[in-house]
Design a protein around this motif. Structure first.
Motif, short mmCIF file in Angstrom:
data_model
loop_
_atom_site.label_atom_id
_atom_site.label_comp_id
_atom_site.label_asym_id
_atom_site.label_seq_id
_atom_site.Cartn_x
_atom_site.Cartn_y
_atom_site.Cartn_z
N ALA A 21 -0.79 15.15 10.24
CA ALA A 21 -0.67 14.04 11.08
C ALA A 21 -0.34 13.57 9.40
CB ALA A 21 -2.04 13.22 11.25
N VAL A 22 0.08 12.04 10.29
CA VAL A 22 0.59 11.04 9.23
C VAL A 22 -0.62 10.98 8.77
CG1 VAL A 22 2.07 9.01 9.13
CG2 VAL A 22 2.72 11.32 9.99
N TYR A 23 -1.44 10.43 7.77
CA TYR A 23 -2.10 9.73 7.58
C TYR A 23 -1.20 8.03 6.56
CZ TYR A 23 -5.04 13.97 8.13
OH TYR A 23 -5.50 14.74 8.22
N TYR A 24 -2.62 7.25 7.15
CA TYR A 24 -2.28 5.97 6.47
C TYR A 24 -3.03 5.56 6.12
CZ TYR A 24 1.67 6.21 10.74
OH TYR A 24 2.52 6.75 10.90
N CYS A 25 -2.78 4.66 4.97
CA CYS A 25 -3.67 3.87 4.35
C CYS A 25 -3.58 2.50 4.51
CB CYS A 25 -3.70 3.79 2.60
SG CYS A 25 -4.78 2.69 1.66
N VAL A 26 -4.99 2.14 4.41
CA VAL A 26 -5.44 0.88 5.47
C VAL A 26 -6.56 -0.47 4.69
CG1 VAL A 26 -6.18 -0.18 6.82
CG2 VAL A 26 -4.89 1.62 7.33
N ALA A 27 -6.13 -0.98 4.22
CA ALA A 27 -7.02 -2.49 4.04
C ALA A 27 -7.39 -3.51 4.59
CB ALA A 27 -6.31 -3.25 2.38
N THR A 28 -9.10 -3.90 4.70
CA THR A 28 -9.21 -4.97 5.79
C THR A 28 -10.32 -5.65 5.53
OG1 THR A 28 -9.33 -3.43 7.82
CG2 THR A 28 -10.38 -5.23 7.49
N HIS A 29 -9.91 -6.84 4.94
CA HIS A 29 -10.72 -8.37 4.06
C HIS A 29 -11.53 -7.67 4.96
CE1 HIS A 29 -11.91 -11.73 3.09
NE2 HIS A 29 -11.29 -11.76 1.69
N GLY A 71 -10.65 -9.90 8.45
CA GLY A 71 -10.34 -8.97 8.28
C GLY A 71 -8.70 -9.08 8.94
N THR A 72 -8.01 -9.75 8.11
CA THR A 72 -6.68 -9.09 7.65
C THR A 72 -6.65 -8.18 7.34
OG1 THR A 72 -6.75 -11.42 6.21
CG2 THR A 72 -5.02 -10.01 6.21
N ARG A 73 -5.67 -7.02 8.36
CA ARG A 73 -5.47 -5.88 7.84
C ARG A 73 -4.06 -5.37 7.46
NH1 ARG A 73 -8.10 -1.48 12.03
NH2 ARG A 73 -9.62 -1.94 10.36
N TYR A 74 -3.79 -5.01 5.84
CA TYR A 74 -2.25 -4.78 5.81
C TYR A 74 -2.06 -3.23 5.99
CZ TYR A 74 -2.57 -9.15 2.95
OH TYR A 74 -2.56 -10.33 3.63
N TRP A 75 -1.35 -1.83 6.20
CA TRP A 75 -0.78 -0.99 6.39
C TRP A 75 -0.16 0.10 5.41
CZ3 TRP A 75 -3.71 2.25 10.15
CH2 TRP A 75 -4.20 1.30 11.34
N GLY A 76 -0.14 1.18 5.02
CA GLY A 76 0.42 1.51 4.23
C GLY A 76 2.03 2.48 4.90
N GLY A 129 -0.47 -6.92 -4.25
CA GLY A 129 -0.61 -7.73 -3.80
C GLY A 129 -1.55 -8.54 -3.16
N PHE A 130 -2.57 -7.82 -3.01
CA PHE A 130 -4.15 -9.03 -2.82
C PHE A 130 -4.90 -8.35 -3.44
CE2 PHE A 130 -5.90 -4.97 -0.90
CZ PHE A 130 -4.81 -4.01 -0.81
N LEU A 179 1.09 -0.95 0.19
CA LEU A 179 0.17 -0.18 0.19
C LEU A 179 0.90 1.55 0.02
CD1 LEU A 179 -2.80 -0.78 2.76
CD2 LEU A 179 -2.79 -0.98 0.07
N VAL A 180 0.87 2.16 -1.30
CA VAL A 180 1.95 3.11 -1.28
C VAL A 180 1.36 4.05 -1.65
CG1 VAL A 180 3.89 4.10 -2.63
CG2 VAL A 180 3.48 1.43 -2.53
#
Length: 118
Positions: A92-100, A104-109, A26-27, A4-5
């Protein structure tokens, strides 16, 4: 591998706008709800906005309602956060997140920094 970029962060004056983007790979993108979180200096990470796997549902933190818009493009494997009328407290620092959607599998940028200052 999963990536996640985020991009689009930077310095903006109060009242200005920024558009954050997140490119996913990748997913299976359409199996995941997407979201943006942020973490301000000295504060805990907090939810900003989420969007469902097919983009039919969105949710916003009270602080983002009426100013931010989250959207996604499943053909392009990307999610964006349009931020308008920015305030210093949006820094702030902003993060992109993916949640199945099911497991519930979670990925962070890695995050992108947004600074709102004159």
């Amino acid at each position: 591998q999963v990536q996640l970029v985020e991009s689009g962060g930077g310095l903006v004056q109060p009242g200005g706008s920024l558009r954050l983007s997140c490119a996913a790979s990748g997913f299976t993108f359409s199996d995941y709800g997407m979201g943006w979180y942020r973490q301000a200096p000295g504060k805990e990470r907090e939810l900003v906005a989420t969007i469902s796997a097919f983009g039919d549902y969105t949710n916003y933190a009270d602080s983002a309602k009426g100013r931010f818009i989250i959207s996604r493009d499943n053909a392009d494997n990307s999610v964006t956060l349009q931020m308008n009328t920015l305030k210093p407290e949006d820094t702030a620092v902003y993060y992109c997140v993916a949640t199945h959607w099911k497991f519930g599998t979670r990925y962070w940028g890695q995050g992108t920094r947004v600074t709102v200052s004159s």
